[in-house]
Design a protein around this motif. Structure first.
Motif, PDB file in Angstrom:
ATOM      1  N   SER A  14       0.795  -1.174   0.099  1.00  0.00           N
ATOM      2  CA  SER A  14      -0.131   0.032   0.043  1.00  0.00           C
ATOM      3  C   SER A  14       0.928   1.477   0.052  1.00  0.00           C
ATOM      4  N   ALA A  15       2.016   1.129   0.733  1.00  0.00           N
ATOM      5  CA  ALA A  15       2.946   2.105   0.712  1.00  0.00           C
ATOM      6  C   ALA A  15       4.465   1.636   1.028  1.00  0.00           C
ATOM      7  N   ILE A  16       5.410   2.603   0.579  1.00  0.00           N
ATOM      8  CA  ILE A  16       6.541   2.268   0.845  1.00  0.00           C
ATOM      9  C   ILE A  16       6.916   3.804   1.760  1.00  0.00           C
ATOM     10  N   ILE A  17       7.553   3.624   2.894  1.00  0.00           N
ATOM     11  CA  ILE A  17       7.792   4.835   3.836  1.00  0.00           C
ATOM     12  C   ILE A  17       9.263   4.885   3.881  1.00  0.00           C
ATOM     13  N   TYR A  18       9.833   5.968   3.511  1.00  0.00           N
ATOM     14  CA  TYR A  18      11.244   5.956   3.564  1.00  0.00           C
ATOM     15  C   TYR A  18      11.497   6.928   4.754  1.00  0.00           C
ATOM     16  N   VAL A  19      12.596   6.280   5.736  1.00  0.00           N
ATOM     17  CA  VAL A  19      13.042   6.761   7.133  1.00  0.00           C
ATOM     18  C   VAL A  19      14.281   7.659   6.995  1.00  0.00           C
ATOM     19  N   ALA A  20      14.192   8.725   7.209  1.00  0.00           N
ATOM     20  CA  ALA A  20      15.236   9.840   7.152  1.00  0.00           C
ATOM     21  C   ALA A  20      15.501  10.687   8.147  1.00  0.00           C
ATOM     22  N   SER A  21      16.622  11.084   8.437  1.00  0.00           N
ATOM     23  CA  SER A  21      16.863  11.996   9.641  1.00  0.00           C
ATOM     24  C   SER A  21      17.898  13.075   9.229  1.00  0.00           C
ATOM     25  N   GLN A  22      17.851  14.277   9.882  1.00  0.00           N
ATOM     26  CA  GLN A  22      18.137  15.349   9.468  1.00  0.00           C
ATOM     27  C   GLN A  22      19.659  15.536  10.523  1.00  0.00           C
ATOM     28  N   ILE A  89       8.175  -1.283   4.085  1.00  0.00           N
ATOM     29  CA  ILE A  89       7.085  -1.443   3.283  1.00  0.00           C
ATOM     30  C   ILE A  89       5.935  -1.911   4.043  1.00  0.00           C
ATOM     31  N   LEU A  90       4.873  -1.056   3.572  1.00  0.00           N
ATOM     32  CA  LEU A  90       3.525  -1.302   4.463  1.00  0.00           C
ATOM     33  C   LEU A  90       2.277  -1.805   3.696  1.00  0.00           C
ATOM     34  N   GLY A  91       1.723  -2.786   4.285  1.00  0.00           N
ATOM     35  CA  GLY A  91       0.366  -3.318   3.577  1.00  0.00           C
ATOM     36  C   GLY A  91      -0.306  -4.258   4.384  1.00  0.00           C
ATOM     37  N   ARG A  92      -1.381  -4.881   3.700  1.00  0.00           N
ATOM     38  CA  ARG A  92      -2.025  -5.862   4.433  1.00  0.00           C
ATOM     39  C   ARG A  92      -1.244  -7.266   4.158  1.00  0.00           C
TER      40      ARG A  92
END
Length: 134
Positions: A14-22, A89-92
């Motif tokens: 359903s979505a791909i969330i990218y994890v980033a930091s400053q 990676i996010l989904g059912r």
């Protein structure tokens, strides 16, 4: 931006969330760039909370580090002072049979390391040193 192996996990996501930091910020006192030494720790904590909340809401997550970091950084139009750490990676949860055969075998709970391999009392030591200490 995912490597081919990880694309198979994400094919129906359903979505791909990218994890980033400053990594740096401008000091409010001097206006000079100031390192943010806990940026990676903070991003990791946020990623875990996203995964816990997703599981609570009935979603499945699959964190991965296998992606083209430079391409993703450019594609997301992240400023230079941001670092990418992972993608979630996010989904059912689907049926294991829908995965490529090579991934079906991996869809089982993983073994966990024994606590004594992750923590210890005293100074840091390598696994070889630990063997000789006993």
């Amino acid at each position: 931006w995912l490597i081919p192996f990880n694309q198979s996990w994400a094919e129906n996501a359903s979505a791909i969330i990218y994890v980033a930091s400053q990594t740096i910020t401008l000091s409010s006192r001097t206006g000079e760039p100031t390192p943010l030494p806990t940026h990676a720790f903070d991003a990791g904590a946020a990623a875990v909370l996203i995964q816990i909340q997703a599981a609570h809401n009935g979603w499945a997550t699959h964190p991965v580090s296998g992606f083209d970091h430079a391409l993703a950084h450019a594609g997301l139009e992240l400023p230079e002072e941001y670092e990418l750490h992972a993608a979630i990676i996010l989904g059912r949860q689907g049926k294991v049979e829908t995965l490529p055969e090579s991934l079906q075998k991996r869809e089982i709970p993983s073994d966990r390391n024994a606590l004594d391999t992750l923590s210890f009392e005293g100074r840091w030591h390598s696994p070889k040193e630990a063997e000789t200490d006993n």
